[in-house]
Design a protein around this motif. Structure first.
Motif, PDB file in Angstrom:
ATOM      1  N   LEU A   1       3.380  -5.510  -8.348  1.00 23.48           N
ATOM      2  CA  LEU A   1       4.168  -4.946  -7.257  1.00 23.48           C
ATOM      3  C   LEU A   1       3.777  -5.589  -5.935  1.00 23.48           C
ATOM      4  CD1 LEU A   1       6.236  -2.647  -6.580  1.00 23.48           C
ATOM      5  CD2 LEU A   1       4.255  -1.339  -5.847  1.00 23.48           C
ATOM      6  N   PHE A   2       2.457  -5.758  -5.748  1.00 25.36           N
ATOM      7  CA  PHE A   2       1.953  -6.372  -4.522  1.00 25.36           C
ATOM      8  C   PHE A   2       2.596  -7.738  -4.307  1.00 25.36           C
ATOM      9  CE2 PHE A   2      -1.597  -9.063  -2.768  1.00 25.36           C
ATOM     10  CZ  PHE A   2      -1.444  -8.650  -1.459  1.00 25.36           C
TER      11      PHE A   2
ATOM     12  N   LEU B   1       0.944   3.924  -3.078  1.00 29.76           N
ATOM     13  CA  LEU B   1       0.467   5.296  -2.866  1.00 29.76           C
ATOM     14  C   LEU B   1       1.593   6.319  -3.017  1.00 29.76           C
ATOM     15  CD1 LEU B   1      -2.096   4.951   0.062  1.00 29.76           C
ATOM     16  CD2 LEU B   1      -2.489   5.027  -2.387  1.00 29.76           C
ATOM     17  N   ILE B   2       2.804   5.957  -2.577  1.00 25.57           N
ATOM     18  CA  ILE B   2       3.896   6.937  -2.666  1.00 25.57           C
ATOM     19  C   ILE B   2       4.460   6.989  -4.082  1.00 25.57           C
ATOM     20  CG2 ILE B   2       6.142   7.631  -1.736  1.00 25.57           C
ATOM     21  CD1 ILE B   2       5.380   6.104   0.826  1.00 25.57           C
ATOM     22  N   SER B   3       4.555   5.812  -4.729  1.00 22.61           N
ATOM     23  CA  SER B   3       5.208   5.810  -6.045  1.00 22.61           C
ATOM     24  C   SER B   3       4.334   6.456  -7.117  1.00 22.61           C
ATOM     25  CB  SER B   3       5.556   4.379  -6.462  1.00 22.61           C
ATOM     26  OG  SER B   3       4.385   3.665  -6.794  1.00 22.61           O
ATOM     27  N   PHE B   4       3.005   6.426  -6.921  1.00 23.48           N
ATOM     28  CA  PHE B   4       2.132   6.920  -7.984  1.00 23.48           C
ATOM     29  C   PHE B   4       2.372   8.396  -8.323  1.00 23.48           C
ATOM     30  CE2 PHE B   4      -1.935   8.443  -9.712  1.00 23.48           C
ATOM     31  CZ  PHE B   4      -1.970   7.648 -10.837  1.00 23.48           C
ATOM     32  N   PRO B   5       2.331   9.312  -7.322  1.00 22.37           N
ATOM     33  CA  PRO B   5       2.598  10.715  -7.677  1.00 22.37           C
ATOM     34  C   PRO B   5       3.988  10.921  -8.278  1.00 22.37           C
ATOM     35  CG  PRO B   5       2.325  10.452  -5.291  1.00 22.37           C
ATOM     36  CD  PRO B   5       1.914   9.173  -5.915  1.00 22.37           C
TER      37      PRO B   5
ATOM     38  N   VAL C   1       0.850  -1.202   0.000  1.00 14.90           N
ATOM     39  CA  VAL C   1       0.000   0.000   0.000  1.00 14.90           C
ATOM     40  C   VAL C   1       0.884   1.251   0.000  1.00 14.90           C
ATOM     41  CG1 VAL C   1      -1.700   1.327   1.304  1.00 14.90           C
ATOM     42  CG2 VAL C   1      -1.932  -1.144   1.113  1.00 14.90           C
ATOM     43  N   GLY C   2       1.918   1.254   0.869  1.00 10.35           N
ATOM     44  CA  GLY C   2       2.845   2.386   0.899  1.00 10.35           C
ATOM     45  C   GLY C   2       3.525   2.568  -0.448  1.00 10.35           C
ATOM     46  N   GLY C   3       4.009   1.453  -1.014  1.00  9.73           N
ATOM     47  CA  GLY C   3       4.714   1.530  -2.294  1.00  9.73           C
ATOM     48  C   GLY C   3       3.820   2.095  -3.386  1.00  9.73           C
TER      49      GLY C   3
ATOM     50  N   ILE D   1      11.229  -0.097  -3.181  1.00 14.54           N
ATOM     51  CA  ILE D   1       9.995  -0.446  -3.902  1.00 14.54           C
ATOM     52  C   ILE D   1       9.416   0.790  -4.589  1.00 14.54           C
ATOM     53  CG2 ILE D   1       7.593  -1.146  -3.525  1.00 14.54           C
ATOM     54  CD1 ILE D   1       8.697  -3.107  -1.400  1.00 14.54           C
ATOM     55  N   VAL D   2       9.452   1.929  -3.882  1.00 12.18           N
ATOM     56  CA  VAL D   2       8.922   3.169  -4.462  1.00 12.18           C
ATOM     57  C   VAL D   2       9.722   3.564  -5.700  1.00 12.18           C
ATOM     58  CG1 VAL D   2       8.721   5.649  -4.078  1.00 12.18           C
ATOM     59  CG2 VAL D   2       7.859   4.064  -2.365  1.00 12.18           C
ATOM     60  N   PHE D   3      11.053   3.498  -5.614  1.00 10.94           N
ATOM     61  CA  PHE D   3      11.907   3.795  -6.773  1.00 10.94           C
ATOM     62  C   PHE D   3      11.502   2.946  -7.963  1.00 10.94           C
ATOM     63  CE2 PHE D   3      16.077   6.098  -6.515  1.00 10.94           C
ATOM     64  CZ  PHE D   3      15.699   6.905  -5.463  1.00 10.94           C
TER      65      PHE D   3
END
Lengths: 252, 402
Positions: B335-336, B207-211, B203-205, B274-276
């Protein structure tokens, strides 16, 4: 500010405008002056530069040589000048270019709210009046995809008018329409012309030119070949190319 | 010739029997194939059910269900996880009330699941009465939230803000706590585990990676050379490296470069990796959507005098993002499942916890099938709901599509 004296009369001044797409020269020194309230029809074969020319007037295309002065503002790289000019010029496109994700009402009120900074109430009030003027007040809450081509183009005209522009540009507004829908759009345009709007119309609808145009310009190969009143152009064209072109489009 | 213009009724829809005959028994080959297929499916299902009920030994799961859910999170602090869950279920119920049918299946499924778990007959000391009561509160809260949301006393904007607050509060305040606090004593992330970690990272990955992905996609099309080249460089470098490598880099190399006292938490490091990774892929998806927007849209917006920032945010992005919902959700489902790779850098996510449980007792070692099937089922439920949500979102946003 030396141009200021001209602007009482001439709202559009284009002098010796040149435009290249890579090595292809689309405009080869086009000059034109348009007065307040004048209705100008531009016609000519495809690729003659007529669309390119009117698109340089609101800087959708950048001219590389020459001068363009709109309502006393010279078009240059100054972004603020470009934005000022665009606020005063409405444009209607061949493919309508309505925003498909917004309702008709949102399409019309978007620019007044974000550019003119009007309140939503004021923008919607004016939009409602405009929709009545173009004859489709009942379609306000629909999406563009739910309308016919003719209705979409009338919404596009209302959208441009909502900014209360001083000049309206029409780039082949009826070319993408089915024959039975052309008239409903032309009727709106005729009404607009009679209300005193300054209009530049690229079109092959010679009935429209006969009815309301003050001047006509015949473009070919990036230059103005001939100009005159509709009477002069239809009854007594001077240039062989104009005669040939007119005979081709008036045949049917 | 007035007869010709008269409207006639449409043909009647086929009855069930006609439908079956047309689709399953249209000729003798199809009839044979239908019977053959039905037999195979029947025996497969029967043997699977027999195995699941009679042969299979689910004791690794029934013995330590909390390990799968929260890992080693201190049992005396478990109420914090419970409280977080209650907040989410209540909000879910409220969202169901506000946004109606789009969330109904999620909310109902979760309510039924929690209710069943509460009364599930398990002879195990870990599932205490308080835990069963907690499970039972969830469906009640979902229902209460639904009533509240439906009463229109709460505007949808407030629900959206509440989601944001809760999603920030849970991982940053409630679960980690503070050093020296008596109400919320610190719980280091080294003891977090199981589904908790999997959900946190995914969920963090997402929500943060999308923007960031959207910004990179816009940056790649920017006319400013520095922005453009940075975006291209970032996207191409990250996409050229496997996720495992990125996770290693963040967990090992980042730790080497930073002084010990300013060390970033290892779960945060994994999340950064993960966000990267996800941002680079999102960027390319979104770029595809941006390219599909006809240039006439931007021209019309320019001709109206709109500024570039408004053209992008009001005209281009809303259309582009709607176009890329299917691919982006597909990427988020990947990703999940890819978050299981954090097992490699020593974080006990759901899969890692499963492996740990297998080593818990010698008799568990041969029960891999049961444990992995259980984990697969959990992943499948979440993945399926994500793709269902994407379909609902497409429908909700598809109004007036050209």
């Amino acid at each position: 500010m030396s141009q200021q004296t001209n602007t009482d009369q001439q709202i559009i001044i284009a002098r010796d405008v040149h435009k290249w797409f890579d090595s292809f020269q689309a405009l080869k020194g086009v000059s034109m002056e348009v007065k307040h309230g004048e209705v100008v029809v531009i016609f000519g074969p495809s690729g003659s530069g007529k669309s390119t020319f009117i698109r340089t007037l609101n800087r959708l295309e950048e001219h590389q040589r020459g001068t363009i002065i709109i309502d006393g503002i010279e078009l240059s790289h100054d972004v603020r000048n470009i934005e000022r000019v665009r606020r005063e010029i409405g444009m209607v496109f061949q493919q309508f270019n309505l925003f498909p994700h917004l309702t008709v009402m949102q399409n019309i009120t978007l620019a007044p709210i974000w550019v003119r900074k009007w309140s939503k109430e004021k923008a919607e009030e004016i939009a409602t009046q405009l929709l009545e003027r173009v004859g489709i007040p009942e379609q306000a809450q629909k999406f563009p995809g739910q309308l016919s081509g003719g209705q979409q183009q009338r919404v596009a005209i209302a959208r441009a008018l909502a900014m209360q522009p001083k000049i309206m540009l029409f780039d082949e507004p009826t070319s993408a329409l089915d024959p039975e829908m052309i008239k409903e759009v032309l009727d709106v345009m005729v009404g607009l012309a009679k209300s005193g709007m300054t209009m530049l119309v690229v079109t092959h609808e010679m009935s429209f030119a006969r009815a309301v145009a003050h001047r006509m310009y015949f473009f070919d190969a990036g230059t103005i070949v001939e100009t005159g009143t509709p009477d002069q152009i239809f009854k007594n064209p001077q240039e062989a190319r104009t005669k040939l072109f007119l005979s081709q489009i008036l045949e049917h | 010739m007035t007869v010709a213009s008269k409207d006639t009724a449409p043909p009647a829809p086929p009855t069930a029997l006609e439908w079956v005959r047309k689709n399953f028994f249209s000729n003798w080959i199809n009839a044979l194939l239908t019977i053959l297929g039905a037999t195979v499916v029947y025996f497969a299902l029967v043997s699977l059910a027999t195995w699941a009920i009679k042969t299979a030994d689910w004791s690794p799961i029934t013995a330590a269900p909390l390990l799968f859910l929260v890992g080693q999170y201190p049992r005396e602090e478990l109420w914090r996880v419970g409280a977080s869950t209650l907040m989410v279920t209540f909000l879910l119920g409220m969202s169901w009330g506000v946004w109606k049918r789009y969330l109904r299946p999620f909310a109902i499924f979760l309510a039924i699941l929690m209710g069943l778990l509460a009364i599930f007959p398990l002879e195990t000391p870990t599932i205490t009465l308080p835990i069963r009561v907690f499970m039972l509160i969830n469906p009640v809260l979902i229902f209460l939230g639904y009533r509240l949301g439906r009463s229109r006393r709460v505007p949808s904007r407030v629900v959206a803000i509440l989601w944001l607050v809760v999603l920030l509060l849970i991982p940053l305040v409630i679960l980690p706590g503070f050093t020296g606090s008596s109400l919320l004593p610190q719980v280091p992330t080294s003891v977090w585990g199981g589904l908790l970690i999997t959900l946190l990272l995914s969920v963090g990955g997402i929500l943060i990676s999308f923007p960031f992905g959207v910004l990179l996609a816009l940056g790649r099309r920017s006319s400013l050379p520095v922005v453009k080249w940075f975006s291209i460089f970032f996207i191409e470098v990250v996409r050229g490296v496997p996720l495992v490598t990125i996770l290693f880099m963040f967990s090992v190399i980042l730790a080497l470069f930073l002084p010990t006292e300013s060390r970033i938490d290892r779960v945060i490091r994994a999340l950064m990796g993960i966000v990267f990774f996800s941002a680079a892929y999102t960027a390319e998806n979104v770029r595809g959507g941006l390219q599909a927007i006809p240039p006439g849209q931007v021209e019309a917006a320019k001709a109206l005098g709109l500024k570039n920032v408004h053209i992008t945010s009001l005209i281009v992005l809303p259309q582009a993002l709607r176009l890329v919902i299917p691919t982006t959700v597909g990427q988020f489902i990947s990703l999940f499942k890819d978050t299981t790779l954090v097992y490699i850098v020593g974080i006990n996510d759901l899969l890692g916890m499963g492996n740990a449980v297998l080593k818990l007792r010698p008799e568990f070692v041969r029960l891999q099938m049961e444990v992995y099937l259980f984990i697969a089922l959990i992943f499948w439920i979440f993945s399926y709901f994500m793709s269902y949500a994407s379909l609902q979102l497409e429908k909700a946003l598809g109004v007036g599509e050209r």
